[in-house]
Motif scaffolding. Structure first.
Motif, PDB file in Angstrom:
ATOM      1  N   GLU A 124      61.832 103.071  42.486  1.00  0.00           N
ATOM      2  CA  GLU A 124      62.871 104.283  42.309  1.00  0.00           C
ATOM      3  C   GLU A 124      63.695 103.926  40.985  1.00  0.00           C
ATOM      4  O   GLU A 124      64.147 104.965  40.509  1.00  0.00           O
ATOM      5  N   LYS A 125      63.936 102.724  40.672  1.00  0.00           N
ATOM      6  CA  LYS A 125      64.532 102.638  39.563  1.00  0.00           C
ATOM      7  C   LYS A 125      63.855 103.012  38.536  1.00  0.00           C
ATOM      8  O   LYS A 125      64.402 103.608  37.457  1.00  0.00           O
ATOM      9  N   HIS A 126      62.503 102.662  38.137  1.00  0.00           N
ATOM     10  CA  HIS A 126      61.930 103.298  37.198  1.00  0.00           C
ATOM     11  C   HIS A 126      61.578 104.766  37.180  1.00  0.00           C
ATOM     12  O   HIS A 126      61.847 105.521  36.066  1.00  0.00           O
ATOM     13  N   ARG A 127      61.748 105.388  38.332  1.00  0.00           N
ATOM     14  CA  ARG A 127      61.770 106.666  38.471  1.00  0.00           C
ATOM     15  C   ARG A 127      62.998 107.364  37.813  1.00  0.00           C
ATOM     16  O   ARG A 127      63.013 108.324  37.278  1.00  0.00           O
ATOM     17  N   MET A 128      63.972 107.076  38.178  1.00  0.00           N
ATOM     18  CA  MET A 128      65.426 107.116  37.612  1.00  0.00           C
ATOM     19  C   MET A 128      65.424 107.326  36.142  1.00  0.00           C
ATOM     20  O   MET A 128      66.077 107.918  35.450  1.00  0.00           O
ATOM     21  N   GLU A 129      65.162 106.098  35.794  1.00  0.00           N
ATOM     22  CA  GLU A 129      64.773 105.761  34.222  1.00  0.00           C
ATOM     23  C   GLU A 129      64.123 107.003  33.597  1.00  0.00           C
ATOM     24  O   GLU A 129      64.269 107.507  32.334  1.00  0.00           O
ATOM     25  N   ALA A 130      63.092 107.571  34.367  1.00  0.00           N
ATOM     26  CA  ALA A 130      62.438 108.745  34.023  1.00  0.00           C
ATOM     27  C   ALA A 130      63.201 110.142  34.053  1.00  0.00           C
ATOM     28  O   ALA A 130      63.325 110.769  33.223  1.00  0.00           O
ATOM     29  N   PHE A 131      63.552 110.206  35.123  1.00  0.00           N
ATOM     30  CA  PHE A 131      64.174 111.597  35.765  1.00  0.00           C
ATOM     31  C   PHE A 131      65.678 111.937  35.518  1.00  0.00           C
ATOM     32  O   PHE A 131      66.020 113.051  35.618  1.00  0.00           O
TER      33      PHE A 131
ATOM     34  N   ASN B  38      64.929 102.697  22.118  1.00  0.00           N
ATOM     35  CA  ASN B  38      63.916 101.349  21.873  1.00  0.00           C
ATOM     36  C   ASN B  38      62.675 101.714  22.668  1.00  0.00           C
ATOM     37  O   ASN B  38      62.152 102.966  23.118  1.00  0.00           O
ATOM     38  N   ALA B  39      61.925 100.633  22.236  1.00  0.00           N
ATOM     39  CA  ALA B  39      60.512 100.996  22.553  1.00  0.00           C
ATOM     40  C   ALA B  39      59.923 100.142  23.260  1.00  0.00           C
ATOM     41  O   ALA B  39      58.919  98.928  22.333  1.00  0.00           O
ATOM     42  N   GLU B  40      60.222  99.245  24.290  1.00  0.00           N
ATOM     43  CA  GLU B  40      59.798  97.891  24.727  1.00  0.00           C
ATOM     44  C   GLU B  40      59.117  97.858  26.192  1.00  0.00           C
ATOM     45  O   GLU B  40      59.498  98.817  26.902  1.00  0.00           O
ATOM     46  N   GLY B  41      58.137  97.040  26.106  1.00  0.00           N
ATOM     47  CA  GLY B  41      57.605  96.885  27.530  1.00  0.00           C
ATOM     48  C   GLY B  41      56.594  98.175  27.810  1.00  0.00           C
ATOM     49  O   GLY B  41      56.173  98.707  27.185  1.00  0.00           O
ATOM     50  N   MET B  42      57.000  98.467  29.255  1.00  0.00           N
ATOM     51  CA  MET B  42      56.317  99.623  29.958  1.00  0.00           C
ATOM     52  C   MET B  42      56.561 101.001  29.191  1.00  0.00           C
ATOM     53  O   MET B  42      57.867 101.155  29.136  1.00  0.00           O
ATOM     54  N   GLY B  43      55.559 101.684  29.294  1.00  0.00           N
ATOM     55  CA  GLY B  43      55.994 103.303  28.999  1.00  0.00           C
ATOM     56  C   GLY B  43      56.673 103.902  30.284  1.00  0.00           C
ATOM     57  O   GLY B  43      56.675 103.332  31.402  1.00  0.00           O
ATOM     58  N   ILE B  44      57.304 105.136  29.764  1.00  0.00           N
ATOM     59  CA  ILE B  44      57.948 105.966  31.118  1.00  0.00           C
ATOM     60  C   ILE B  44      57.324 107.293  31.042  1.00  0.00           C
ATOM     61  O   ILE B  44      57.361 107.839  30.106  1.00  0.00           O
ATOM     62  N   CYS B  45      56.981 107.871  32.192  1.00  0.00           N
ATOM     63  CA  CYS B  45      56.647 109.186  32.080  1.00  0.00           C
ATOM     64  C   CYS B  45      57.752 109.761  32.565  1.00  0.00           C
ATOM     65  O   CYS B  45      58.310 110.063  33.746  1.00  0.00           O
ATOM     66  N   HIS B  46      58.354 110.659  31.891  1.00  0.00           N
ATOM     67  CA  HIS B  46      59.459 111.615  31.973  1.00  0.00           C
ATOM     68  C   HIS B  46      59.363 112.858  33.132  1.00  0.00           C
ATOM     69  O   HIS B  46      60.302 113.139  33.702  1.00  0.00           O
ATOM     70  N   ALA B  47      58.177 113.285  32.970  1.00  0.00           N
ATOM     71  CA  ALA B  47      57.525 114.478  33.578  1.00  0.00           C
ATOM     72  C   ALA B  47      56.273 114.399  34.039  1.00  0.00           C
ATOM     73  O   ALA B  47      55.596 113.938  33.267  1.00  0.00           O
ATOM     74  N   TYR B  48      55.894 115.306  34.777  1.00  0.00           N
ATOM     75  CA  TYR B  48      54.349 115.514  35.078  1.00  0.00           C
ATOM     76  C   TYR B  48      54.197 116.912  34.816  1.00  0.00           C
ATOM     77  O   TYR B  48      54.686 117.774  35.668  1.00  0.00           O
ATOM     78  N   THR B  49      53.067 117.492  34.227  1.00  0.00           N
ATOM     79  CA  THR B  49      52.920 118.880  34.212  1.00  0.00           C
ATOM     80  C   THR B  49      52.085 119.077  35.441  1.00  0.00           C
ATOM     81  O   THR B  49      51.716 118.428  36.363  1.00  0.00           O
ATOM     82  N   GLU B  50      52.032 120.705  35.789  1.00  0.00           N
ATOM     83  CA  GLU B  50      51.453 120.893  36.989  1.00  0.00           C
ATOM     84  C   GLU B  50      49.834 120.484  36.985  1.00  0.00           C
ATOM     85  O   GLU B  50      49.517 120.783  38.129  1.00  0.00           O
ATOM     86  N   ILE B 104      62.333 112.511  26.896  1.00  0.00           N
ATOM     87  CA  ILE B 104      60.806 111.742  26.127  1.00  0.00           C
ATOM     88  C   ILE B 104      61.236 110.449  25.886  1.00  0.00           C
ATOM     89  O   ILE B 104      62.318 109.796  25.668  1.00  0.00           O
ATOM     90  N   GLU B 105      60.075 109.804  25.477  1.00  0.00           N
ATOM     91  CA  GLU B 105      60.290 108.332  25.093  1.00  0.00           C
ATOM     92  C   GLU B 105      60.034 108.351  23.492  1.00  0.00           C
ATOM     93  O   GLU B 105      60.187 107.241  22.866  1.00  0.00           O
ATOM     94  N   GLY B 106      59.544 109.433  22.887  1.00  0.00           N
ATOM     95  CA  GLY B 106      59.492 109.613  21.521  1.00  0.00           C
ATOM     96  C   GLY B 106      58.670 110.662  21.021  1.00  0.00           C
ATOM     97  O   GLY B 106      58.331 111.516  21.858  1.00  0.00           O
TER      98      GLY B 106
END
Lengths: 263, 418
Positions: A124-131, B38-50, B104-106
């Motif tokens: 959930e933490k990771h999700r919020m960092e995303a959303f 910053n760009a550290e560690g694991m990536g983040i998916c901010h959204a997902y397409t349909e 976005i992450e970048g």
């Protein structure tokens, strides 16, 4: 059955654990005051709020457990699940009784619960960092509203502090009615109530001049990167569950006339 | 920001979407200058397409004008589509403003080739340089290394970007000649070599001097299009294996071909995207990178296509029933990892937890193993399951009966080529 009530905070919980040991309650359940519904047969004890007590329990745990394990305990607590206090107490009793070296014993129900629940909270933490979606306001502050399943604001704070060091921002949890605010140098908890002053889902009147344009660009981008031939709604919803959509501009009705792909 | 930028974004994001890489992980760029990101560690998916794919980066082309005419590419010269080009400043503004809003992450910046490779590469580098040096941007930057660009420009790109990639697109030189006659494999491999050397040198340098500037800290990746050309999975996986071992690539991405043209050298419009095959290749790729499988254990020239009905690990296990069932209370971690239905994380959990006492089936179920596959390969009492000497074919049928593919019935199992 001895019921130990606490104020719902992490410190309060640790104080309750302290009292369980102090008063030698063998058959105790720890319950936050807001969830206590006055069990007829329970004898009730109110945990004494003393920072020395919570410190002693925490230091004791830190001495015998790894950083991963103490982090997992705190995260499992943030889940706010009704059974979390019971498992946390059982975990802590097991830890103190064995002097540590039990954190990988996943055959133990409470150890497994703490590990799996901490994982859920981490997700959930990771999700919020995303959303989290910031909206820029006219005075240059970036505002976001979230409604996470678990109380993750305390653990997402370092991520946003490191990343957005050069902008003022606020993230407000609309379910738990508190937020975190970064003024350009430090993060503080803020407790303002938005109810009467502002509708958290429509702060458009307070927007910076470019905000609507960037939301429109983002919506357009989200639409354009989709590959229709690969449509997979199940996967889409699995990754972006519907309950989060209301705070995501890309899942809102278009704010500007869309460009369709023309030849 | 005006309507024109919105239109450019719709054209140039649309043209970039066939590049499947969107990862933003594996870098180690900290926000040490009090700047942005910053760009550290694991990536983040901010959204997902349909279609369920991760949106992590602003992935766009600088332009879709192109002097090349590669048959598989939507931006090919002969294709009658709307063309557009961003200015350097427009890309910078979009990146910064999307980033500040946590969209976005970048940036993932690619481009069609206008005039010549150096001209194009120089502009990509200029954008990355501006983001880093003028905007204090520490977020993730992925740049395309343009084949044919000078080594110096490629190295300069490495000094600003977190990751670079050259897409091989088609698995063999022969297919490349057929579909992209303007390109040569040799020209594609050259920037990969330059980057490999730069990354190696940087790694050594940073061992001695930790403050040495970063050079492509997230390494390099590539993409192979699946199903546009007749190559087998064996050819593709052998290529990937070589790229991981010899070129030290971080990732090889597989992109099921989405038909975009009537060119008779390619699958016709309306041919389904080979998504199951793409998925099986990723599973095999994971087995190579995280499960210590050797490519020759998974596939051979005699049987050069992966099984579409079952995953490659299950397929391997059915061919090696003599190594099963495994006693998970005693076996080595590597052996547990090879049990179908048990992933790396679960294998590690089992391996740790069994020190405290014998594990039984109830424990395993709580660890969320895929019980319907794993039970045939584990030596313990499993609910009311009767253990017998089943043949591989029997086990295969049992498992297929108790599972349903996430792709059926939307997509045909495999593209029929010839």
């Amino acid at each position: 059955m001895q019921t130990v009530l606490y104020d719902g905070s992490w410190d309060g919980f640790l104080c309750a654990v302290f009292d369980v040991y102090e008063y030698k309650f063998t058959d105790a359940q720890i319950v936050p005051e807001h969830r206590f519904n006055g069990n007829l047969f329970a004898t009730v004890h109110h945990a004494r709020m003393e920072q020395v007590h919570s410190q002693r329990v925490w230091k004791g745990l830190e001495r015998i457990l790894s950083v991963e394990a103490t982090t997992a305990l705190y995260r499992a607590f943030l889940s706010e699940e009704a059974e979390s206090e019971g498992h946390l107490l059982a975990y802590i009793r097991y830890a103190f009784a064995s002097g540590g070296n039990m954190e990988d014993d996943l055959g133990h129900a409470s150890v497994l619960y703490v590990v799996q629940t901490a994982r859920r909270v981490w997700r959930e933490k990771h999700r919020m960092e995303a959303f989290v979606r910031f909206q820029e306001t006219a005075d240059g502050m970036y505002c976001a509203f979230i409604e996470p399943d678990h109380d993750v604001l305390p653990i997402i704070s370092p991520h946003f502090e490191a990343r957005y060091a050069d902008q003022r921002w606020m993230i407000y949890d609309t379910r738990r009615k508190y937020g975190i605010y970064y003024d350009g140098s430090t993060v503080a908890e803020v407790d303002i109530s938005f109810e009467d002053k502002i509708d958290e889902h429509n702060i458009a009147p307070a927007h910076a001049p470019n905000e609507a344009a960037y939301q429109a660009l983002w919506q357009q981008y989200f639409k354009s990167v989709n590959i229709a031939a690969r449509k997979n709604t199940k996967l889409h919803v699995q990754h972006m569950p519907r309950r989060y959509w209301k705070n995501l501009p890309e899942k809102q009705p278009s704010v500007s006339p869309a460009f369709t792909k023309k030849k | 920001m005006n309507e024109r930028v919105l239109e450019k974004l719709s054209i140039l994001a649309d043209a970039a979407k066939y590049d499947v890489s969107c990862s933003s992980s594996g870098s180690n760029r900290k926000n040490e200058n009090g700047g942005l990101g910053n760009a550290e560690g694991m990536g983040i998916c901010h959204a997902y397409t349909e279609d369920g794919r991760c949106v992590s980066l602003l992935k766009i082309l600088l332009t879709n004008h192109c002097v090349y005419d590669c048959a598989y590419c939507v931006s090919r010269k002969s294709n009658d589509i709307k063309r557009a080009a961003f200015t350097v400043q427009e890309v910078v503004d979009l990146t910064i403003n999307f980033y500040r809003r946590n969209y976005i992450e970048g940036l993932f910046l690619s481009s069609g080739i206008f005039s010549d490779p150096d001209f194009t590469m120089e502009r990509l580098v200029r954008i990355a340089k501006k983001l880093r040096t003028e905007e204090n941007f520490n977020g993730y930057i992925h740049l395309k290394a343009i084949p044919g660009a000078s080594d110096d420009l490629i190295r300069e790109a490495g000094s600003y970007a977190d990751r670079l990639s050259v897409n091989l697109e088609v698995p063999t030189e022969q297919s490349l000649q057929l579909l992209a006659p303007d390109k040569s494999r040799k020209e594609m491999v050259q920037p990969m070599k330059v980057l490999q050397n730069g990354i190696k040198a940087n790694r050594d340098e940073r061992k001695v001097l930790q403050a040495a500037p970063l050079f492509a800290p997230a390494g390099q990746s590539t993409q192979i299009v699946i199903g546009a050309t007749p190559e087998s999975d064996w050819q593709i996986l052998k290529l990937s294996d070589g790229l991981y071992k010899k070129m030290e690539l971080k990732r090889v991405f597989y992109s099921g071909y989405v038909p975009i043209s009537n060119d008779n050298r390619l699958p016709a419009l309306g041919t389904p995207v080979p998504m199951v095959r793409e998925n099986r290749l990723y599973q095999a790729d994971w087995l190579l990178r995280f499960y210590d499988f050797d490519v020759d254990e998974l596939i051979s020239p005699e049987d050069p296509f992966l099984d579409m009905q079952i995953d490659p690990k299950l397929n391997w296990a059915l061919r090696h029933l003599d190594q099963f069932p495994v006693d998970i209370n005693k076996a080595d971690l590597n052996v547990i990892k090879r049990i179908p239905g048990i992933g790396v994380k679960t294998a590690e959990k089992i391996w740790k937890a069994r020190r405290f006492g014998k594990l039984n089936w109830e424990h395993l179920k709580k660890f969320n193993i895929a019980a319907n596959r794993a039970k045939y390969f584990i030596n313990m009492r499993v609910d009311d399951f009767q253990r017998k000497d089943y043949t591989p074919q029997q086990i295969r049928n049992f498992i297929l009966q108790t599972s349903h593919s996430k792709y059926a019935p939307n997509h045909s199992p495999q593209l029929q080529l010839f």
